[in-house]
Design a protein around this motif. Sequence first.
Motif, PDB file in Angstrom:
ATOM      1  N   GLU A   4      47.013  60.222  -9.341  1.00 41.04           N
ATOM      2  CA  GLU A   4      46.806  59.870 -10.496  1.00 41.04           C
ATOM      3  C   GLU A   4      46.223  60.706 -11.433  1.00 41.04           C
ATOM      4  O   GLU A   4      45.399  61.619 -10.949  1.00 41.04           O
ATOM      5  CB  GLU A   4      45.717  58.552 -10.341  1.00 41.04           C
ATOM      6  CG  GLU A   4      45.285  58.081 -11.921  1.00 41.04           C
ATOM      7  CD  GLU A   4      44.235  57.203 -11.472  1.00 41.04           C
ATOM      8  OE1 GLU A   4      43.963  56.475 -12.631  1.00 41.04           O
ATOM      9  OE2 GLU A   4      43.492  57.004 -10.680  1.00 41.04           O
ATOM     10  N   TYR A   5      46.940  61.137 -12.880  1.00 38.71           N
ATOM     11  CA  TYR A   5      46.194  61.823 -13.573  1.00 38.71           C
ATOM     12  C   TYR A   5      44.767  61.646 -13.958  1.00 38.71           C
ATOM     13  O   TYR A   5      44.635  60.454 -14.439  1.00 38.71           O
ATOM     14  CB  TYR A   5      47.352  62.206 -14.715  1.00 38.71           C
ATOM     15  CG  TYR A   5      46.445  63.067 -15.673  1.00 38.71           C
ATOM     16  CD1 TYR A   5      46.487  64.353 -15.459  1.00 38.71           C
ATOM     17  CD2 TYR A   5      45.877  62.669 -16.890  1.00 38.71           C
ATOM     18  CE1 TYR A   5      45.994  65.504 -16.260  1.00 38.71           C
ATOM     19  CE2 TYR A   5      45.280  63.448 -17.991  1.00 38.71           C
ATOM     20  CZ  TYR A   5      45.492  64.844 -17.687  1.00 38.71           C
ATOM     21  OH  TYR A   5      44.502  65.722 -18.436  1.00 38.71           O
ATOM     22  N   ILE A   6      43.725  62.402 -14.026  1.00 36.09           N
ATOM     23  CA  ILE A   6      42.529  62.151 -14.391  1.00 36.09           C
ATOM     24  C   ILE A   6      42.037  63.077 -15.643  1.00 36.09           C
ATOM     25  O   ILE A   6      42.235  64.370 -15.157  1.00 36.09           O
ATOM     26  CB  ILE A   6      41.537  62.258 -13.286  1.00 36.09           C
ATOM     27  CG1 ILE A   6      41.847  61.113 -12.097  1.00 36.09           C
ATOM     28  CG2 ILE A   6      40.058  62.134 -13.782  1.00 36.09           C
ATOM     29  CD1 ILE A   6      41.042  61.202 -10.898  1.00 36.09           C
ATOM     30  N   PRO A   7      41.710  62.877 -16.502  1.00 36.93           N
ATOM     31  CA  PRO A   7      41.551  63.634 -17.758  1.00 36.93           C
ATOM     32  C   PRO A   7      40.411  64.594 -17.431  1.00 36.93           C
ATOM     33  O   PRO A   7      39.449  64.345 -16.824  1.00 36.93           O
ATOM     34  CB  PRO A   7      41.283  62.819 -18.973  1.00 36.93           C
ATOM     35  CG  PRO A   7      41.312  61.490 -18.560  1.00 36.93           C
ATOM     36  CD  PRO A   7      41.361  61.260 -17.082  1.00 36.93           C
ATOM     37  N   THR A   8      40.366  65.822 -18.334  1.00 32.81           N
ATOM     38  CA  THR A   8      39.125  66.696 -18.053  1.00 32.81           C
ATOM     39  C   THR A   8      38.212  66.208 -18.873  1.00 32.81           C
ATOM     40  O   THR A   8      38.344  65.241 -19.599  1.00 32.81           O
ATOM     41  CB  THR A   8      39.728  68.013 -18.555  1.00 32.81           C
ATOM     42  OG1 THR A   8      39.659  68.007 -20.020  1.00 32.81           O
ATOM     43  CG2 THR A   8      40.853  68.584 -17.986  1.00 32.81           C
ATOM     44  N   THR A  11      38.161  54.868 -19.417  1.00 32.22           N
ATOM     45  CA  THR A  11      39.091  56.184 -18.793  1.00 32.22           C
ATOM     46  C   THR A  11      38.251  56.545 -17.236  1.00 32.22           C
ATOM     47  O   THR A  11      37.387  55.913 -17.127  1.00 32.22           O
ATOM     48  CB  THR A  11      38.695  57.269 -19.784  1.00 32.22           C
ATOM     49  OG1 THR A  11      39.439  58.309 -19.144  1.00 32.22           O
ATOM     50  CG2 THR A  11      37.267  57.684 -19.801  1.00 32.22           C
ATOM     51  N   LYS A  12      38.923  57.440 -16.817  1.00 26.98           N
ATOM     52  CA  LYS A  12      38.378  58.176 -15.543  1.00 26.98           C
ATOM     53  C   LYS A  12      38.071  59.477 -15.837  1.00 26.98           C
ATOM     54  O   LYS A  12      38.582  60.103 -16.884  1.00 26.98           O
ATOM     55  CB  LYS A  12      39.288  57.942 -14.420  1.00 26.98           C
ATOM     56  CG  LYS A  12      39.643  56.752 -13.600  1.00 26.98           C
ATOM     57  CD  LYS A  12      40.193  56.644 -12.590  1.00 26.98           C
ATOM     58  CE  LYS A  12      40.400  55.397 -12.010  1.00 26.98           C
ATOM     59  NZ  LYS A  12      41.206  55.524 -10.741  1.00 26.98           N
ATOM     60  N   VAL A  13      37.013  60.100 -15.154  1.00 28.93           N
ATOM     61  CA  VAL A  13      36.947  61.521 -15.489  1.00 28.93           C
ATOM     62  C   VAL A  13      36.148  62.075 -13.875  1.00 28.93           C
ATOM     63  O   VAL A  13      35.866  61.463 -13.141  1.00 28.93           O
ATOM     64  CB  VAL A  13      35.518  61.956 -16.379  1.00 28.93           C
ATOM     65  CG1 VAL A  13      34.426  61.276 -16.155  1.00 28.93           C
ATOM     66  CG2 VAL A  13      35.671  63.415 -16.714  1.00 28.93           C
ATOM     67  N   GLN A  14      36.278  63.553 -13.981  1.00 27.78           N
ATOM     68  CA  GLN A  14      36.027  63.983 -12.529  1.00 27.78           C
ATOM     69  C   GLN A  14      35.123  65.367 -12.793  1.00 27.78           C
ATOM     70  O   GLN A  14      35.390  65.945 -13.659  1.00 27.78           O
ATOM     71  CB  GLN A  14      37.314  64.264 -11.660  1.00 27.78           C
ATOM     72  CG  GLN A  14      36.817  64.802 -10.212  1.00 27.78           C
ATOM     73  CD  GLN A  14      37.939  65.272  -9.250  1.00 27.78           C
ATOM     74  OE1 GLN A  14      38.719  66.204  -9.699  1.00 27.78           O
ATOM     75  NE2 GLN A  14      38.039  64.511  -8.225  1.00 27.78           N
ATOM     76  N   GLY A  15      34.130  65.370 -12.125  1.00 30.49           N
ATOM     77  CA  GLY A  15      33.107  66.504 -12.410  1.00 30.49           C
ATOM     78  C   GLY A  15      32.331  66.771 -11.278  1.00 30.49           C
ATOM     79  O   GLY A  15      32.111  65.845 -10.412  1.00 30.49           O
ATOM     80  N   THR A  16      31.404  67.705 -11.396  1.00 30.53           N
ATOM     81  CA  THR A  16      30.384  68.012 -10.394  1.00 30.53           C
ATOM     82  C   THR A  16      29.001  67.956 -10.941  1.00 30.53           C
ATOM     83  O   THR A  16      28.771  68.067 -11.996  1.00 30.53           O
ATOM     84  CB  THR A  16      30.300  69.556 -10.003  1.00 30.53           C
ATOM     85  OG1 THR A  16      31.633  69.828  -9.470  1.00 30.53           O
ATOM     86  CG2 THR A  16      29.210  69.741  -9.050  1.00 30.53           C
ATOM     87  N   VAL A  17      28.331  66.832 -10.366  1.00 31.28           N
ATOM     88  CA  VAL A  17      26.865  66.517 -10.886  1.00 31.28           C
ATOM     89  C   VAL A  17      25.989  67.357 -10.984  1.00 31.28           C
ATOM     90  O   VAL A  17      25.879  68.228  -9.873  1.00 31.28           O
ATOM     91  CB  VAL A  17      26.245  65.256  -9.972  1.00 31.28           C
ATOM     92  CG1 VAL A  17      25.037  65.083 -10.175  1.00 31.28           C
ATOM     93  CG2 VAL A  17      27.034  64.203  -9.561  1.00 31.28           C
ATOM     94  N   SER A  18      25.663  67.738 -12.346  1.00 27.81           N
ATOM     95  CA  SER A  18      24.604  69.036 -12.488  1.00 27.81           C
ATOM     96  C   SER A  18      23.213  68.601 -12.624  1.00 27.81           C
ATOM     97  O   SER A  18      22.333  69.422 -12.535  1.00 27.81           O
ATOM     98  CB  SER A  18      25.188  69.605 -13.860  1.00 27.81           C
ATOM     99  OG  SER A  18      25.276  68.695 -14.972  1.00 27.81           O
TER     100      SER A  18
END
Length: 195
Positions: A67-71, A84-91
């Motif tokens: 699945e495409y997940i937006p930046t 929406t969905k989003v992906q990243g590293t917890v800072s």
Amino acid sequence: VRFNANGGTVSVSEKFVLWNSKIGELPTPIRDGCTFLGWYKEANFSGEKVTTISGTGDVVLYAKFGEYIPTIAEVIAMTDETETKVQGTVSYVAGSNFWIQDATGGILCYGKDNGLTEGELVTLSGEKTIYNGSPELNKATVVAKEAGKEVGAQTLLISAILADSVNGFATYLNELVYIEGVTISKYEGDYKTPY
């Protein structure tokens, strides 16, 4: 080495490699509405994701898509109240508030009982909103998480930030940064944790 793009397109369909030589960088295929997840030696995507190849004989690599997940930058640009969905590293984590970053930016997230720790790579679903003038993923729900690595803070000079008369601090909004040349002499906020 032959590349099976699995319904997508790839810039090179095969690459000839000398006996016992490394293939080098693998191409990145694209497929509309999808995110490329990696190359695999098996058509059913079993086994480990292939990042390099060395050895002998003919090899076929199969592209896996999801699945495409937006930046984060794409999420920030969305209109308010967009699911929406989003992906990243917890800072950073501060109670129900936490921040994630990817290569395009950082965003504040709000979600109760998230159980997240700094350095985890997370996929979230939620609603893009604005909170106190800052983009936020509200009602952030963890869809997936995996071990990652802690986000390294960029070191910035206050003089460089102040010299950017157009964007200034906004360039680094919600990103983990270390600013040299700053002394905080007074903090006046109603939050227990200064963000």
